[in-house]
Write an enzyme that holds these catalytic residues in place. Structure first.
Site, PDB file in Angstrom:
ATOM      1  N   GLN A 195       0.828  -1.201   0.000  1.00 34.88           N
ATOM      2  CA  GLN A 195       0.000   0.000   0.000  1.00 34.88           C
ATOM      3  C   GLN A 195       0.864   1.253   0.000  1.00 34.88           C
ATOM      4  OE1 GLN A 195      -2.266   0.400   3.636  1.00 34.88           O
ATOM      5  NE2 GLN A 195      -3.793   1.700   2.689  1.00 34.88           N
ATOM      6  N   GLU A 218     -10.064  -1.807   5.420  1.00 34.74           N
ATOM      7  CA  GLU A 218      -8.936  -2.190   6.274  1.00 34.74           C
ATOM      8  C   GLU A 218      -9.390  -2.473   7.706  1.00 34.74           C
ATOM      9  OE1 GLU A 218      -4.442  -0.533   7.330  1.00 34.74           O
ATOM     10  OE2 GLU A 218      -5.943   0.828   6.520  1.00 34.74           O
ATOM     11  N   SER A 271      -3.105   8.015  13.112  1.00 35.54           N
ATOM     12  CA  SER A 271      -2.704   8.199  14.506  1.00 35.54           C
ATOM     13  C   SER A 271      -3.910   8.420  15.409  1.00 35.54           C
ATOM     14  CB  SER A 271      -1.757   9.398  14.617  1.00 35.54           C
ATOM     15  OG  SER A 271      -2.468  10.602  14.357  1.00 35.54           O
ATOM     16  N   ASN A 272      -3.691   8.236  16.718  1.00 35.16           N
ATOM     17  CA  ASN A 272      -4.771   8.474  17.678  1.00 35.16           C
ATOM     18  C   ASN A 272      -5.323   9.890  17.550  1.00 35.16           C
ATOM     19  OD1 ASN A 272      -4.418   5.900  18.633  1.00 35.16           O
ATOM     20  ND2 ASN A 272      -4.158   6.501  20.776  1.00 35.16           N
ATOM     21  N   GLU A 273      -4.428  10.850  17.316  1.00 39.39           N
ATOM     22  CA  GLU A 273      -4.880  12.233  17.197  1.00 39.39           C
ATOM     23  C   GLU A 273      -5.813  12.399  15.994  1.00 39.39           C
ATOM     24  OE1 GLU A 273      -1.174  12.087  19.516  1.00 39.39           O
ATOM     25  OE2 GLU A 273      -1.799  11.239  17.611  1.00 39.39           O
ATOM     26  N   TYR A 317       0.565   4.743   0.512  1.00 44.88           N
ATOM     27  CA  TYR A 317      -0.185   5.894   1.002  1.00 44.88           C
ATOM     28  C   TYR A 317       0.739   6.916   1.669  1.00 44.88           C
ATOM     29  CZ  TYR A 317      -5.033   4.177   0.406  1.00 44.88           C
ATOM     30  OH  TYR A 317      -6.236   3.769  -0.096  1.00 44.88           O
TER      31      TYR A 317
END
Length: 387
Positions: free
Chosen positions: A129, A247, A370-372, A131
């Site tokens: 992938q 995904e 990411s978590n953010e 990206y």
């Protein structure tokens, strides 16, 4: 999920096939492909992909007319759970089967489906992938890799990073900018690119575990035919978001069985060492068990409500849950090990499972969004909060 007698027969079929085939050379690959070990036993795992394909276990949920089994969501979950419980080898074909295949079924032309789906189903063609970029990790709208059309092909220039298994992949699906006059999510396109060609330079990235699953990929005039454009030119953002939704689909249930095995290993280690008697560690193990159950029920509810096993924005909640949980499990693993977690044995200084889990899971809250970024998606798109 309520299971019918036919579903239980399917479970028995899966278990029998795995028991019959996880023998001989493939036992050497069992257990590899876990956190920080995706680079190991590549040849055996590639052979295992072909074995899965020959057995008809790739693309279970795909339409029968496209080579799949048309399996229900319930049976797909059963397969992933039993696969994980059997400790079967880490999948090399995950990106092709779980990401690109469904994307082509949703957005690809009949010609693209006929060309690329059979290789995924047989386990013979591996995908990666393209990206993330150095300046656009979780911010895919910031992609700068360029693709310029020249007649019947595109010439690609730019760099991708953190590209899992690029060094063994045959093809990549790559998000590129085809209209430099547009910015952010506009002007992007989704291309299928052969990896084994002049103009592509793949450089392994040494991770904190000392291994190299990820890679930098440099494109310097690499080409792909215009027939390998998925969707319309400039429509890449919509297609790429579709891939991200796939995904975080049904395979997450199998992932959670792997988490369950890891938690069991940490618990056994705490029991053996006596660390379980420590009230604080005991409470953290209980909390981890509860968190795992919450993840499972959340995933089942999300997948069931979607109808087709493709979660929507709720997938951001699941990603936020499991990434944080898994990172915390890595911290728990080394705390249970105590002072011994600070050192390795003599040469060749291999990491223990607890050390590897701790180091690798530091990345869980970063890759795949990411978590953010997940919190921003939840806040803006689900809760309607201002930017």
């Amino acid at each position: 999920m309520e299971l019918t007698a036919a579903d239980e027969e399917f479970r028995a079929e899966v278990r029998e096939w795995l028991a019959d085939n996880l023998r001989g050379e493939f036992t050497d690959a069992v257990g590899t492909g876990g956190p920080g070990r995706e680079h190991e036993a590549i040849e055996l795992r590639a052979a295992w992909e072909r074995r899965l394909g020959a057995g008809g276990w790739i693309g279970l949920g795909w339409p029968v007319g496209k080579g799949g089994r048309g399996a229900s969501l319930t049976r797909q979950v059963i397969f992933h759970e039993e696969y994980a419980r059997a400790g079967a080898p880490g999948r090399l074909g995950y990106i092709g089967e779980q990401l690109l295949g469904p994307t082509l079924l949703a957005f690809g032309t009949p010609e693209q489906q006929d060309r690329f789906l059979p290789g995924i189903l047989s386990g013979e063609v591996l995908w990666c992938q393209g990206y993330s970029e150095p300046g656009a990790g979780s911010d895919l709208a910031g992609v700068q890799t360029r693709a310029v059309r020249n007649g019947d092909y595109y010439a690609i220039t730019g760099q991708k990073t953190w590209t899992s298994l690029a060094h063994v992949a045959d093809w990549a699906f790559v998000l590129v900018r085809t209209d430099p006059g547009e910015s952010r999510h506009r002007g992007l396109s989704y291309l299928l690119v052969p990896m084994r060609q002049a103009g592509i330079d793949i450089r392994p990235i040494t991770q904190i575990t000392g291994t190299s699953e990820f890679n930098e990929v440099f494109f310097d005039g690499a080409v792909t035919g215009v027939e390998n454009l998925v969707g319309a030119e400039g429509d890449g953002w919509r297609v790429a978001m579709g891939t991200l939704a796939f995904e975080r689909g049904v395979a997450t249930l199998g992932q959670q069985i792997g988490f369950e095995r890891e938690l069991a290993a940490v618990t056994d280690a705490a029991r053996t060492s006596g660390a379980l008697a420590d009230p604080a560690l005991h409470a953290r193990i209980v909390d981890a068990w509860i968190g795992l159950k919450v993840m499972r029920y959340t995933a089942i509810r999300t997948l069931s409500s979607s109808g087709d096993g493709t979660p929507g924005l709720e997938a951001s909640i699941s990603k936020l849950q499991w990434a944080t949980w898994h990172r915390d499990l890595g911290e728990l693993a080394v705390d249970v090990a105590g002072a011994s977690a600070l050192v390795t044995d003599g040469p060749p200084y291999e990491l223990t499972d607890a050390q590897r889990l701790f180091l690798y899971t530091r990345a869980d809250t970063i890759y795949g969004g990411s978590n953010e970024v997940q919190r921003t998606i939840i806040a803006e798109r689900m809760l309607g909060l201002p930017r």
